[in-house]
Design an enzyme around this catalytic site. Structure first.
Site, PDB file in Angstrom:
ATOM      1  N   CYS A  87       0.831  -1.200   0.000  1.00 15.80           N
ATOM      2  CA  CYS A  87       0.000   0.000   0.000  1.00 15.80           C
ATOM      3  C   CYS A  87       0.874   1.261   0.000  1.00 15.80           C
ATOM      4  O   CYS A  87       1.493   1.576  -1.006  1.00 15.80           O
ATOM      5  CB  CYS A  87      -0.975  -0.029   1.174  1.00 15.80           C
ATOM      6  SG  CYS A  87      -2.349   1.159   0.991  1.00 15.80           S
ATOM      7  N   HIS A 173      -3.753  -5.117   0.634  1.00 12.08           N
ATOM      8  CA  HIS A 173      -3.210  -5.600   1.907  1.00 12.08           C
ATOM      9  C   HIS A 173      -3.291  -7.134   1.957  1.00 12.08           C
ATOM     10  O   HIS A 173      -4.310  -7.690   2.389  1.00 12.08           O
ATOM     11  CB  HIS A 173      -3.980  -4.997   3.087  1.00 12.08           C
ATOM     12  CG  HIS A 173      -3.676  -3.555   3.314  1.00 12.08           C
ATOM     13  ND1 HIS A 173      -2.617  -3.123   4.068  1.00 12.08           N
ATOM     14  CD2 HIS A 173      -4.292  -2.434   2.844  1.00 12.08           C
ATOM     15  CE1 HIS A 173      -2.583  -1.801   4.083  1.00 12.08           C
ATOM     16  NE2 HIS A 173      -3.589  -1.352   3.342  1.00 12.08           N
ATOM     17  N   GLU A 175      -1.928  -9.066   4.025  1.00 12.96           N
ATOM     18  CA  GLU A 175      -1.833  -9.561   5.393  1.00 12.96           C
ATOM     19  C   GLU A 175      -3.179  -9.773   6.068  1.00 12.96           C
ATOM     20  O   GLU A 175      -3.276 -10.491   7.066  1.00 12.96           O
ATOM     21  CB  GLU A 175      -0.969  -8.623   6.249  1.00 12.96           C
ATOM     22  CG  GLU A 175      -1.569  -7.251   6.534  1.00 12.96           C
ATOM     23  CD  GLU A 175      -1.276  -6.212   5.451  1.00 12.96           C
ATOM     24  OE1 GLU A 175      -1.344  -5.006   5.752  1.00 12.96           O
ATOM     25  OE2 GLU A 175      -0.987  -6.618   4.304  1.00 12.96           O
ATOM     26  N   GLY A 229      -1.113 -15.101  34.721  1.00 10.86           N
ATOM     27  CA  GLY A 229      -1.452 -14.973  33.310  1.00 10.86           C
ATOM     28  C   GLY A 229      -0.581 -15.843  32.423  1.00 10.86           C
ATOM     29  O   GLY A 229       0.413 -16.437  32.861  1.00 10.86           O
ATOM     30  N   ASP A 231       1.491 -15.087  29.909  1.00  6.96           N
ATOM     31  CA  ASP A 231       2.853 -14.634  29.622  1.00  6.96           C
ATOM     32  C   ASP A 231       3.816 -14.960  30.762  1.00  6.96           C
ATOM     33  O   ASP A 231       4.884 -15.538  30.548  1.00  6.96           O
ATOM     34  CB  ASP A 231       2.870 -13.135  29.324  1.00  6.96           C
ATOM     35  CG  ASP A 231       1.950 -12.756  28.183  1.00  6.96           C
ATOM     36  OD1 ASP A 231       1.676 -13.625  27.339  1.00  6.96           O
ATOM     37  OD2 ASP A 231       1.494 -11.597  28.136  1.00  6.96           O
ATOM     38  N   SER A 232       3.449 -14.580  31.981  1.00  7.00           N
ATOM     39  CA  SER A 232       4.354 -14.833  33.098  1.00  7.00           C
ATOM     40  C   SER A 232       4.473 -16.323  33.398  1.00  7.00           C
ATOM     41  O   SER A 232       5.530 -16.809  33.810  1.00  7.00           O
ATOM     42  CB  SER A 232       3.918 -14.063  34.351  1.00  7.00           C
ATOM     43  OG  SER A 232       2.698 -14.542  34.861  1.00  7.00           O
TER      44      SER A 232
END
Length: 515
Positions: A87, A173, A175, A229, A231-232
């Protein structure tokens, strides 16, 4: 060293999607603000740039004809490395090389259909011509150095390539999922044009991360603040696999967790063999929040109290040298704007200067991963399914789901309502169909009737959204009968609540959380 694709970001809302599509193809990539391209230009041909296999220029909300539009001298890279402009990126290269980019009478937003003019490796295995457009400017013509590969019914240049060098531009686009064969186009660029091996995988990440953690930490102790959570938790598993008992985990109960969550999480971690200590600090957090109703004041009070409690507990562990965090890649990206470093990093993404204050070095083993990749790594590490697929939960906890001042009574009310809501989602099979869900206690009372009595009590709002990374979100169309059941249970079982509403706002313009 992994083969790498560099994405230079010009401010597009879709930039992270580009990165996700590349990672899904098994290729490692990094997002950098467009102005970092100068450093790459200066380093081309040197050893440190040898792993860079290709460059993608993202879209942008700017017009290439704006006087202050973000620009890169892309022509200097022609012939040195494959390039794909998407784009705005395609328009920038077209204009820089003598083409014409103008606002068009035939602007395109939404679905369109690609009309192929030339065959090319970039478009192999693209079975569906439907694409997604989002642009106000159009490329009207190109210099003689380029070939037009495709057009649409409304614009003359939808895709092009350089006659000599592997330089491509697409006006659409690829994606986004609305470009039905967009993933194939991106894969073609990666594999056929850039000759990437596609060796980026959770298994490879775990193997490399463990070795890196061992080399970094050596025999020193590492302290990690667990939140329960995804991630941790995954960070804890990865660190434990690398350094075992050198890892010390602290789980602080701020009094703002979900119902019974403190005990449940401690039990989960204990059964998994992690070296963890639970700290009940609810009274300290309530004291710090007393009299505060402004959302940012509440966040700061929680952050400052967390630092104070964490620092005290961490100092009780002898010879700690490192602080570990579950920072993930979107946190890193959001700390740098297109125009340069942003003024602040979201308070719930870090621990506000703890490493410097405690003279600790930082380890962030997940800071190159997106949320879905964290979950894949967690699955590879055999983290229990319910822990890997837990919904995101805000760092300040229920404090930002209680609008206004925080009291223990309000927290208890919200915990009970939230427990009913989440429990019903799990029982009905909707929990894993939803990205994030929770209840919000509103500072609104309304008239109701219970039996023969008039009531004037609180309102609970329910929120459930679909998302991939939290950057955008859409509300979930939960079945009416399920919502009815949840509403009835909350009103009948939670003292002080006589009305339940359902939030049907999307992000943007709303946010996922209410504060």
């Amino acid at each position: 060293m992994h083969q790498t694709i560099y994405i230079f970001d010009f401010g597009s809302q879709y930039t992270q999607l580009i990165a996700r599509r590349i990672r899904e193809a098994g290729v490692y990539c990094e997002i950098h603000p467009y102005h970092a391209a100068d450093k790459l230009l200066a380093g081309m041909g040197k050893h440190e740039s040898a792993s860079i296999r290709g460059i993608i220029f993202s879209g942008s909300p700017f017009s290439v004809n704006d006087s202050h539009s973000p620009l890169v001298e892309s022509k200097k890279l022609f012939g040195k490395i494959p390039i794909l402009g998407i784009c705005y990126g395609a328009q920038m290269m077209a204009k820089e090389t003598g083409g014409s980019v103008q606002k068009s009478d035939h602007r395109e937003y939404g679905r369109s259909e690609l009309i192929m003019l030339e065959q090319d490796a970039l478009f192999s295995n693209m079975s569906d011509p439907q694409i997604w457009m989002s642009h106000g400017d159009s490329i009207l013509n190109l210099s003689d150095d380029f070939i037009i590969l495709a057009k649409t019914r409304d614009i003359p240049v939808a895709a092009y390539k350089h006659k000599v060098h592997p330089v491509y531009g697409v006006q659409f686009h690829p994606e986004v999922t609305h470009s039905h064969s967009g993933a194939a186009l991106i894969r073609n660029f990666l594999i056929d044009i850039c000759a990437c091996r596609g060796d980026w995988s959770p298994a490879a990440f775990v193997e490399e991360s463990i070795e890196k953690i061992k080399q970094t930490a050596g025999k020193e102790k590492v302290v990690l603040g667990l939140s329960g959570g995804v991630d941790s938790t995954v960070a804890a598993f990865l660190l434990h696999k690398a350094i075992g008992e050198q890892l010390h985990c602290l789980f602080i109960d701020n009094g703002l967790l979900r119902k019974d969550e403190f005990k449940q999480i401690l039990d989960d971690y204990a059964h998994l063999g992690l070296n963890i200590k639970g700290i009940d600090a609810a009274s300290e957090f309530y004291a710090a929040l007393s009299g505060k109703s402004d959302p940012e004041e509440k966040r700061k009070a929680i952050g400052n109290t967390f630092i104070r409690v964490f620092e005290k507990e961490a100092h009780a562990i002898q010879n700690v040298s490192f602080l570990a965090q579950g920072t993930i890649y979107p946190d890193v990206i959001e700390s740098v704007s297109v125009k340069g470093p942003s003024a602040t990093i979201k308070s719930h993404h870090n621990v506000g200067g703890l490493p410097e204050k405690m003279n600790l070095k930082l380890i962030e083993p997940l800071n190159t991963l997106f949320k879905d990749e964290v979950r894949k790594v967690g699955a590879f590490l055999e983290v229990p399914h319910h822990m890997v697929h837990r919904h995101p939960f805000p760092g300040p906890g229920l404090a930002i789901r209680i609008l206004g001042e925080i009291t223990a009574e309000k927290v208890n009310t919200l915990q009970e309502a939230d427990s009913i809501f989440i429990g019903a989602l799990r029982k009905s099979g909707w929990y894993e169909k939803v990205w994030q869900a929770g209840a919000i206690l509103l500072p609104v009372k309304s008239v109701g009737v219970m039996g023969d009595e008039r009531t004037y009590e609180n309102t609970i709002a329910l929120r459930a959204v679909h998302s991939t990374d939290g950057m955008t979100a859409d509300w979930v169309h939960l079945p009416y009968d399920l919502l009815s059941e949840i509403s009835t249970q909350i009103i009948n079982r939670v003292k002080g609540v006589n009305r339940v509403v359902y939030d049907i706002s999307s992000k943007p313009p709303a946010t996922i959380e209410w504060e």
